[in-house]
Design a protein around this motif. Structure first.
Motif, PDB file in Angstrom:
ATOM      1  N   PRO A   7       0.837  -1.203   0.000  1.00  0.00           N
ATOM      2  CA  PRO A   7       0.000   0.000   0.000  1.00  0.00           C
ATOM      3  C   PRO A   7       0.869   1.249   0.000  1.00  0.00           C
ATOM      4  N   ASP A   8       0.316   2.364  -0.422  1.00  0.00           N
ATOM      5  CA  ASP A   8       1.044   3.628  -0.391  1.00  0.00           C
ATOM      6  C   ASP A   8       1.272   4.059   1.054  1.00  0.00           C
ATOM      7  N   VAL A   9       2.485   4.526   1.333  1.00  0.00           N
ATOM      8  CA  VAL A   9       2.829   5.052   2.646  1.00  0.00           C
ATOM      9  C   VAL A   9       3.498   6.406   2.461  1.00  0.00           C
ATOM     10  N   ASP A  10       3.496   7.218   3.540  1.00  0.00           N
ATOM     11  CA  ASP A  10       4.158   8.513   3.457  1.00  0.00           C
ATOM     12  C   ASP A  10       5.635   8.367   3.813  1.00  0.00           C
ATOM     13  N   VAL A  52      -1.141   5.797   3.768  1.00  0.00           N
ATOM     14  CA  VAL A  52      -1.815   6.935   3.145  1.00  0.00           C
ATOM     15  C   VAL A  52      -3.266   6.539   2.868  1.00  0.00           C
ATOM     16  N   THR A  80      -7.298   2.973   1.792  1.00  0.00           N
ATOM     17  CA  THR A  80      -5.908   3.017   1.364  1.00  0.00           C
ATOM     18  C   THR A  80      -5.843   2.902  -0.160  1.00  0.00           C
ATOM     19  N   SER A  81      -4.625   2.812  -0.694  1.00  0.00           N
ATOM     20  CA  SER A  81      -4.454   2.666  -2.143  1.00  0.00           C
ATOM     21  C   SER A  81      -4.800   1.258  -2.632  1.00  0.00           C
TER      22      SER A  81
END
Length: 342
Positions: free
Chosen positions: A282-285, A291, A298-299
């Motif tokens: 998944p997308d993370v910052d 994210v 989530t993404s």
């Protein structure tokens, strides 16, 4: 739930009653007797996860909550700011929430267990479990997943800090500033945002000393501004904290000098606790937090996050619980194919 599945995965309908009965065949202490499936897997049994589970159950979804039983705030004696529960122990809050969940047959809580890995399959997700639940049910299938694992924290390297943590030294200024108002307070930390946290603390006390424990984290401009506002900056390394029975009385520096205080705040560093999501990517910052959109998506379609897992730092318990409820409401709409605005 309908046959639509999240994002058109085409997962078949999971009957809440039958899934719950399969799980209920396990022991009452939180083990499962067989591989089970559910509409929703909730990872984490704190306020965000339990709030999500409650609201999902009321929407007639079958839910499995996997909880390690090791909350980040286990050392905290009292939590604050939760309407109708101000001053309650976080452990007691979790106990009360568990009791409320007992009224819903479609909810099962697997205690002292963890999720080691989550992967996708044709019907949604497959989770590999470890701990107590894994002995009888090492694999769990779920159409959707809510991540509510919170954060891991690392405290500054100060001898005996944990002897006072949660009793007279706290990490959340908004939660515990009231109890230390108008008293001499130390703020201990080694992070670049220490000056900003000091400015926030002046809301509660005018007798504040910022202790950097030898770290160069406050620049001369910030130091001059803090000193001008009455905040002292102490750059010496800390040898130990002083006090008895959890009550902080002083900060002793390596040269033997001591600073008398009535309590303190500490700035930990926080780390995301969702390594088990690696197969999903998944997308993370930049700091590793998941994210999400404002509804908790989530993404990865079908994967949601609530509470500290999707925030830049720890939140008040009531905020985390609210995020869990919101993610639950959006998840139910998504299962039905009713897309809400991001």
């Amino acid at each position: 739930m309908t046959d639509a599945g999240v994002g058109g995965r085409g997962a078949g309908r999971v009957d809440a009653g039958s899934a719950a009965r399969a799980l209920a065949d396990g022991a009452a202490d939180g083990t499962a007797a067989e591989v089970a499936s559910a509409d929703v897997l909730v990872v984490g049994g704190g306020p965000a996860g339990l709030s999500a589970a409650l609201n999902l159950a009321r929407a007639r979804a079958s839910v499995v909550v996997v909880d390690t039983g090791r909350p980040r705030n286990a050392a905290t004696l009292r939590s604050h700011g939760f309407l109708t529960r101000d001053g309650i122990s976080p452990i007691e809050l979790r106990r009360l929430a568990r009791e409320e969940l007992h009224a819903y047959d479609a909810v099962r809580v697997l205690d002292r267990s963890a999720v080691a890995r989550i992967e996708t399959d044709a019907d949604g997700f497959v989770a590999t479990l470890t701990g107590r639940a894994a002995a009888a049910s090492p694999v769990l299938s779920a159409r959707t997943v809510v991540v509510a694992t919170g954060l891991r924290e690392t405290l500054p390297d100060v001898a005996n800090l944990r002897s006072f943590y949660g009793m007279s030294v706290f990490s959340c200024v908004a939660c515990d500033g009231w109890e230390l108002q108008d008293t001499p307070v130390a703020l201990i930390g080694e992070t670049s945002d220490l000056a900003d946290r000091a400015r926030l603390l002046t809301r509660w006390t005018s007798t504040l000393t910022v202790c950097t424990n030898g770290a160069s984290v406050i620049d001369p401009v910030d130091e001059a501004e803090l000193v001008a506002s009455g905040v002292a900056v102490e750059r010496r390394a800390i040898a130990a904290l002083e006090g008895e029975r959890g009550q902080l009385a002083g900060v002793r520096f390596v040269d033997g000098d001591s600073l008398a205080v009535d309590g303190g705040f500490v700035r930990p560093t926080w780390h995301a606790a969702h390594d088990f999501l690696a197969p999903l990517a998944p997308d993370v910052d930049a700091d590793g937090h998941l994210v999400t959109d404002r509804s908790g998506r989530t993404s990865v379609r079908g994967l949601y996050a609530a509470g500290d897992a999707a925030a830049p730092g720890p939140q008040q318990l009531i905020v985390a619980a609210g995020q869990g409820a919101r993610a639950a409401a959006v998840l139910v709409q998504d299962l039905l194919g009713v897309r809400t605005a991001h």
